[in-house]
Design a protein around this motif. Structure first.
Motif, PDB file in Angstrom:
ATOM      1  N   PHE A  49     -14.236  36.353  51.018  1.00  0.00           N
ATOM      2  CA  PHE A  49     -13.575  36.100  52.298  1.00  0.00           C
ATOM      3  C   PHE A  49     -12.522  37.173  52.574  1.00  0.00           C
ATOM      4  CE2 PHE A  49     -10.209  33.705  54.618  1.00  0.00           C
ATOM      5  CZ  PHE A  49     -10.947  33.256  55.708  1.00  0.00           C
ATOM      6  N   ASP A  50     -11.688  37.459  51.575  1.00  0.00           N
ATOM      7  CA  ASP A  50     -10.660  38.498  51.715  1.00  0.00           C
ATOM      8  C   ASP A  50     -11.271  39.882  51.880  1.00  0.00           C
ATOM      9  OD1 ASP A  50      -8.497  36.780  51.639  1.00  0.00           O
ATOM     10  OD2 ASP A  50      -8.050  37.132  49.514  1.00  0.00           O
ATOM     11  N   ARG A  51     -12.338  40.158  51.131  1.00  0.00           N
ATOM     12  CA  ARG A  51     -13.009  41.460  51.226  1.00  0.00           C
ATOM     13  C   ARG A  51     -13.573  41.667  52.630  1.00  0.00           C
ATOM     14  NH1 ARG A  51     -16.671  40.527  47.761  1.00  0.00           N
ATOM     15  NH2 ARG A  51     -15.209  40.676  46.036  1.00  0.00           N
ATOM     16  N   ALA A  52     -14.164  40.628  53.195  1.00  0.00           N
ATOM     17  CA  ALA A  52     -14.714  40.724  54.555  1.00  0.00           C
ATOM     18  C   ALA A  52     -13.591  40.973  55.565  1.00  0.00           C
ATOM     19  CB  ALA A  52     -15.478  39.450  54.899  1.00  0.00           C
ATOM     20  N   ASP A  53     -12.481  40.285  55.397  1.00  0.00           N
ATOM     21  CA  ASP A  53     -11.351  40.499  56.303  1.00  0.00           C
ATOM     22  C   ASP A  53     -10.790  41.911  56.186  1.00  0.00           C
ATOM     23  OD1 ASP A  53     -11.513  37.985  57.402  1.00  0.00           O
ATOM     24  OD2 ASP A  53      -9.750  37.184  56.363  1.00  0.00           O
ATOM     25  N   ALA A  54     -10.695  42.417  54.968  1.00  0.00           N
ATOM     26  CA  ALA A  54     -10.191  43.784  54.768  1.00  0.00           C
ATOM     27  C   ALA A  54     -11.130  44.801  55.412  1.00  0.00           C
ATOM     28  CB  ALA A  54     -10.021  44.077  53.284  1.00  0.00           C
ATOM     29  N   ALA A  55     -12.426  44.581  55.264  1.00  0.00           N
ATOM     30  CA  ALA A  55     -13.408  45.485  55.875  1.00  0.00           C
ATOM     31  C   ALA A  55     -13.283  45.426  57.398  1.00  0.00           C
ATOM     32  CB  ALA A  55     -14.819  45.116  55.434  1.00  0.00           C
ATOM     33  N   ARG A  56     -13.135  44.228  57.951  1.00  0.00           N
ATOM     34  CA  ARG A  56     -12.999  44.072  59.395  1.00  0.00           C
ATOM     35  C   ARG A  56     -11.764  44.798  59.908  1.00  0.00           C
ATOM     36  NH1 ARG A  56      -9.812  40.737  61.566  1.00  0.00           N
ATOM     37  NH2 ARG A  56      -9.838  39.264  59.838  1.00  0.00           N
ATOM     38  N   GLU A  57     -10.674  44.695  59.189  1.00  0.00           N
ATOM     39  CA  GLU A  57      -9.440  45.377  59.596  1.00  0.00           C
ATOM     40  C   GLU A  57      -9.610  46.892  59.567  1.00  0.00           C
ATOM     41  OE1 GLU A  57      -6.399  43.808  57.048  1.00  0.00           O
ATOM     42  OE2 GLU A  57      -6.571  41.800  57.903  1.00  0.00           O
ATOM     43  N   ALA A  58     -10.272  47.412  58.537  1.00  0.00           N
ATOM     44  CA  ALA A  58     -10.505  48.858  58.454  1.00  0.00           C
ATOM     45  C   ALA A  58     -11.420  49.328  59.575  1.00  0.00           C
ATOM     46  CB  ALA A  58     -11.097  49.217  57.092  1.00  0.00           C
ATOM     47  N   ILE A  59     -12.430  48.540  59.879  1.00  0.00           N
ATOM     48  CA  ILE A  59     -13.355  48.896  60.967  1.00  0.00           C
ATOM     49  C   ILE A  59     -12.621  48.889  62.304  1.00  0.00           C
ATOM     50  CG2 ILE A  59     -15.398  48.103  62.238  1.00  0.00           C
ATOM     51  CD1 ILE A  59     -16.388  47.025  59.442  1.00  0.00           C
ATOM     52  N   ALA A  60     -11.711  47.951  62.488  1.00  0.00           N
ATOM     53  CA  ALA A  60     -10.937  47.897  63.734  1.00  0.00           C
ATOM     54  C   ALA A  60     -10.107  49.160  63.927  1.00  0.00           C
ATOM     55  CB  ALA A  60     -10.041  46.660  63.742  1.00  0.00           C
ATOM     56  N   VAL A  61      -9.610  49.716  62.838  1.00  0.00           N
ATOM     57  CA  VAL A  61      -8.795  50.933  62.904  1.00  0.00           C
ATOM     58  C   VAL A  61      -9.672  52.180  63.046  1.00  0.00           C
ATOM     59  CG1 VAL A  61      -7.231  52.406  61.578  1.00  0.00           C
ATOM     60  CG2 VAL A  61      -6.860  49.940  61.635  1.00  0.00           C
ATOM     61  N   GLU A  62     -10.740  52.254  62.234  1.00  0.00           N
ATOM     62  CA  GLU A  62     -11.565  53.461  62.154  1.00  0.00           C
ATOM     63  C   GLU A  62     -12.716  53.497  63.143  1.00  0.00           C
ATOM     64  OE1 GLU A  62     -12.754  53.722  58.051  1.00  0.00           O
ATOM     65  OE2 GLU A  62     -10.686  53.415  57.365  1.00  0.00           O
ATOM     66  N   GLY A  63     -13.063  52.374  63.728  1.00  0.00           N
ATOM     67  CA  GLY A  63     -14.188  52.320  64.651  1.00  0.00           C
ATOM     68  C   GLY A  63     -15.467  51.889  63.952  1.00  0.00           C
ATOM     69  N   MET A  64     -16.450  51.480  64.759  1.00  0.00           N
ATOM     70  CA  MET A  64     -17.694  50.958  64.207  1.00  0.00           C
ATOM     71  C   MET A  64     -18.679  52.049  63.805  1.00  0.00           C
ATOM     72  SD  MET A  64     -18.294  47.457  66.355  1.00  0.00           S
ATOM     73  CE  MET A  64     -19.793  47.154  65.512  1.00  0.00           C
TER      74      MET A  64
END
Length: 109
Positions: A49-64
């Motif tokens: 759950f935490d790993r998915a949230d961390a990935a989502r946050e990084a994607i929000a910053v870096e783009g899809m």
């Protein structure tokens, strides 16, 4: 006969979990998870759950999407796969532990 009661204080959330994951831990333990096996599964689910949230946050910053340096070809961000797989693992374990939604709390009424 003495009846022992257990509280969430008897099973503290692992310190490496996020606040969100720790809140889920507290909601599930000790009512639905007390055995070492269920606690281990719950920990793995919440780490995903935490790993998915961390990935989502990084994607929000870096783009899809990302571009390769050499050819400039556009690709999906590699963390999209991490997020997808982590969410799937969380959902699978949550389901295996029979921790679906609570109709009394989650109903549309």
């Amino acid at each position: 006969m003495t009846k022992f009661t257990t509280t969430v204080d008897d099973y503290p959330a692992p310190p490496h979990l996020s606040d969100r994951a720790a809140a889920l831990w507290s909601a599930v333990v000790p009512a639905r998870a007390r055995s070492p096996e269920r606690l281990a599964l719950l920990c793995v689910a919440l780490e995903a759950f935490d790993r998915a949230d961390a990935a989502r946050e990084a994607i929000a910053v870096e783009g899809m999407t990302t571009e390769t340096k050499r050819s400039g070809v556009t690709h999906l961000h590699p963390l999209l796969r991490v997020e997808k797989e982590s969410r799937a693992l969380f959902a699978k374990i949550w389901s295996q532990m029979n921790l679906q939604f609570n109709p009394s709390l989650d109903s549309r009424r």
